[in-house]
Design a protein around this motif. Structure first.
Motif, mmCIF file in Angstrom:
data_model
loop_
_atom_site.group_PDB
_atom_site.id
_atom_site.type_symbol
_atom_site.label_atom_id
_atom_site.label_comp_id
_atom_site.label_asym_id
_atom_site.label_seq_id
_atom_site.Cartn_x
_atom_site.Cartn_y
_atom_site.Cartn_z
ATOM 1 N N ALA A 395 0.847 -1.194 0.000
ATOM 2 C CA ALA A 395 0.000 0.000 0.000
ATOM 3 C C ALA A 395 0.884 1.246 0.000
ATOM 4 O O ALA A 395 1.016 1.944 1.007
ATOM 5 N N ASP A 396 1.528 1.491 -1.140
ATOM 6 C CA ASP A 396 2.334 2.689 -1.380
ATOM 7 C C ASP A 396 1.516 3.590 -2.294
ATOM 8 O O ASP A 396 1.332 3.274 -3.484
ATOM 9 N N ILE A 397 0.997 4.689 -1.745
ATOM 10 C CA ILE A 397 0.081 5.558 -2.478
ATOM 11 C C ILE A 397 0.491 7.000 -2.263
ATOM 12 O O ILE A 397 0.774 7.410 -1.135
ATOM 13 N N ILE A 398 0.539 7.771 -3.352
ATOM 14 C CA ILE A 398 0.775 9.209 -3.247
ATOM 15 C C ILE A 398 -0.364 9.938 -3.943
ATOM 16 O O ILE A 398 -1.138 9.337 -4.685
ATOM 17 N N ALA A 399 -0.477 11.239 -3.686
ATOM 18 C CA ALA A 399 -1.533 12.020 -4.326
ATOM 19 C C ALA A 399 -1.043 13.423 -4.608
ATOM 20 O O ALA A 399 -0.221 13.985 -3.871
ATOM 21 N N VAL A 400 -1.560 13.981 -5.714
ATOM 22 C CA VAL A 400 -1.268 15.364 -6.109
ATOM 23 C C VAL A 400 -2.582 16.047 -6.468
ATOM 24 O O VAL A 400 -3.610 15.400 -6.674
ATOM 25 N N GLU A 401 -2.534 17.368 -6.531
ATOM 26 C CA GLU A 401 -3.660 18.135 -7.046
ATOM 27 C C GLU A 401 -3.455 18.343 -8.539
ATOM 28 O O GLU A 401 -2.360 18.671 -8.976
ATOM 29 N N GLY A 402 -4.506 18.165 -9.331
ATOM 30 C CA GLY A 402 -4.377 18.355 -10.767
ATOM 31 C C GLY A 402 -4.056 17.061 -11.492
ATOM 32 O O GLY A 402 -4.139 15.971 -10.930
ATOM 33 N N ASP A 403 -3.655 17.189 -12.747
ATOM 34 C CA ASP A 403 -3.446 16.034 -13.631
ATOM 35 C C ASP A 403 -1.987 15.975 -14.079
ATOM 36 O O ASP A 403 -1.574 16.725 -14.977
ATOM 37 N N PRO A 404 -1.172 15.099 -13.492
ATOM 38 C CA PRO A 404 0.237 15.008 -13.893
ATOM 39 C C PRO A 404 0.447 14.467 -15.302
ATOM 40 O O PRO A 404 1.559 14.561 -15.834
ATOM 41 N N LEU A 405 -0.593 13.906 -15.922
ATOM 42 C CA LEU A 405 -0.455 13.498 -17.322
ATOM 43 C C LEU A 405 -0.513 14.700 -18.254
ATOM 44 O O LEU A 405 -0.093 14.619 -19.409
ATOM 45 N N ARG A 406 -1.030 15.824 -17.744
ATOM 46 C CA ARG A 406 -1.015 17.077 -18.502
ATOM 47 C C ARG A 406 0.165 17.955 -18.090
ATOM 48 O O ARG A 406 0.733 18.665 -18.923
#
Length: 427
Positions: A395-406
């Protein structure tokens, strides 16, 4: 920030995490398909992903409904027990810093790396077993940091990159003595075999060799071949007997070719690779770990008089600027690429800048993310445990705001970090 570090430290020291918890993600990146899964809940049990399904938003869930979730990132080339500093400070440390001083410093480097979203790293070389000890402390929950796979002491030839006695005075050299296989310095196939066995005894997880000269070592040549082919073959064959993969630092083309022919698993840096080298990569199926960040950093610092020694400065100025263009050629040719930065050559915690450099050089954001997840996990032989968020994986999970594919640079602003079910950073 101090409170965040303290909270992470307490969690890590106690190994504390809820037996079962649920993370609600506004979207989750399926790194294998490259597609987003919208509004999902990840159920975590005892540090492992139990299931991934439609969002429940039940009371007590970790609320990341406004965030984009990804697997914890993997950096395949770091040095967590040291960090860049001007040459005068580096020389002072060689004379005054004890191993214990360096060990305490490494704690903050590990913390920074983890809080930047890198839940797994491959540490490719340290003196005095420091990286092995740090790995054990993190695994035991005594220190917060990324999961570590370590090479122990890098293996070099006499005078080569990673010979710890390079450019010392005669007085110091006589006091220290001539390093041998136990200290990771070899000059024959038999000594190469001994050095591998010494790393096994040391507690290493893989072998790191310095197949060519290097930029930051106190030696004149930054790219010459430094092993004979029979020495390389003895090291690789012995490493395979012990179940070790072999990573080869290499800048010069001839050194890369010798290492690839000998059967190493990855080439680190690869600055001066030529068409024949690229063809060998394709033929053998071995991995390239580019470390563009290190090249950019040393090229910039080479412009500052006195930051590097007189031996290092011209090498940094000549080799550093070429790494990104080399990466672009290798990627275009279809060489297999795993994410790696050489953090420690630049400040720890800035690892995610590598994504921007990779995309600048022609790689798509999703492929850059795959390099730091599924591809890196493959090179680690952990493709059924790391690099993806799915049932049965850590259970290695990170999160960001927005879309890192863009905008892949959003990965430089990670808002949430969980490693094996322990939350170290929250929005």
């Amino acid at each position: 920030m101090k409170q965040l570090y303290a909270a992470g430290l307490m969690l890590a020291m106690t190994g504390a995490h809820a037996a079962t918890q649920t993370v609600d993600c506004g979207r989750l990146l399926d790194v294998k398909s490259g597609a987003w899964r919208e509004r999902v809940s990840i159920v975590v049990e005892n540090g492992v992903v139990k299931s991934v399904g439609p969002m429940t938003q039940a009371p007590g869930n970790i609320d990341l409904s406004r965030h984009a979730c990804l697997p914890g990132l993997i950096d395949m080339h770091v040095h967590l027990t040291g960090e860049t500093q001007p040459v005068v400070d580096s020389y002072r440390d060689r004379l005054t810093a004890d191993t214990s001083d360096l060990a305490y410093r490494s704690i903050k480097y590990a913390q920074r790396t983890l809080l930047a979203g890198f839940t797994t790293v491959r540490d490719l070389g340290a003196q005095d077993g420091l990286n092995v000890s740090l790995k054990r402390a993190i695994a035991a929950g005594d220190v917060p940091g990324p999961r570590m796979y370590t090479a122990g002491k890098s293996i070099a030839t006499t005078g080569g990159h990673a010979d710890p006695t390079n450019n010392l005075s005669h007085f110091l050299g006589e006091k220290i003595g001539t390093p041998g296989p136990e200290q990771g310095v070899i000059d024959s196939p038999e000594q190469g075999r001994q050095a591998v066995r010494a790393r096994y005894k040391e507690g290493a997880d893989l072998i790191k060799i310095t197949a060519t000269g290097g930029v930051l070592s106190q030696a004149a040549n930054g790219h010459n071949s430094q092993y004979t082919e029979d020495e390389l073959k003895a090291i690789v064959d012995t490493a395979k007997d012990y179940g070790f993969r072999v990573a080869a630092h290499a800048h010069g083309a001839e050194g890369m070719k010798r290492a690839l022919r000998a059967g190493v698993d990855s080439i680190e840096h690869g600055t001066l690779m030529d068409d024949e080298t690229i063809a060998l990569f394709k033929k053998t199926g071995h991995w390239y770990v580019p470390t563009i960040s290190a090249g950019r950093y040393v090229a910039d610092k080479a412009k500052i008089d006195g930051y590097y020694s007189a031996l290092v400065q011209p090498k940094a100025a000549a080799i550093g600027p070429q790494l990104q263009a080399t990466f672009a050629r290798a990627h275009k040719a279809g060489v297999k690429i795993a994410f790696g930065t050489d953090a420690g050559v630049f400040p720890h915690g800035e690892n995610a800048k590598e994504f921007g450099y990779m995309v600048e050089a022609g790689m798509s954001p999703v492929e850059a993310i795959r390099a730091a997840t599924v591809h890196a996990a493959n090179l680690l032989d952990q493709s059924k445990r790391l690099g993806s968020v799915e049932a049965g994986f850590a259970a290695d999970i990170i999160a960001v705001e927005g879309d890192p594919l863009r905008d892949v640079k959003l990965l430089e602003q990670v808002k949430f970090v969980m490693k094996e079910g322990v939350v170290y950073k929250k929005p």
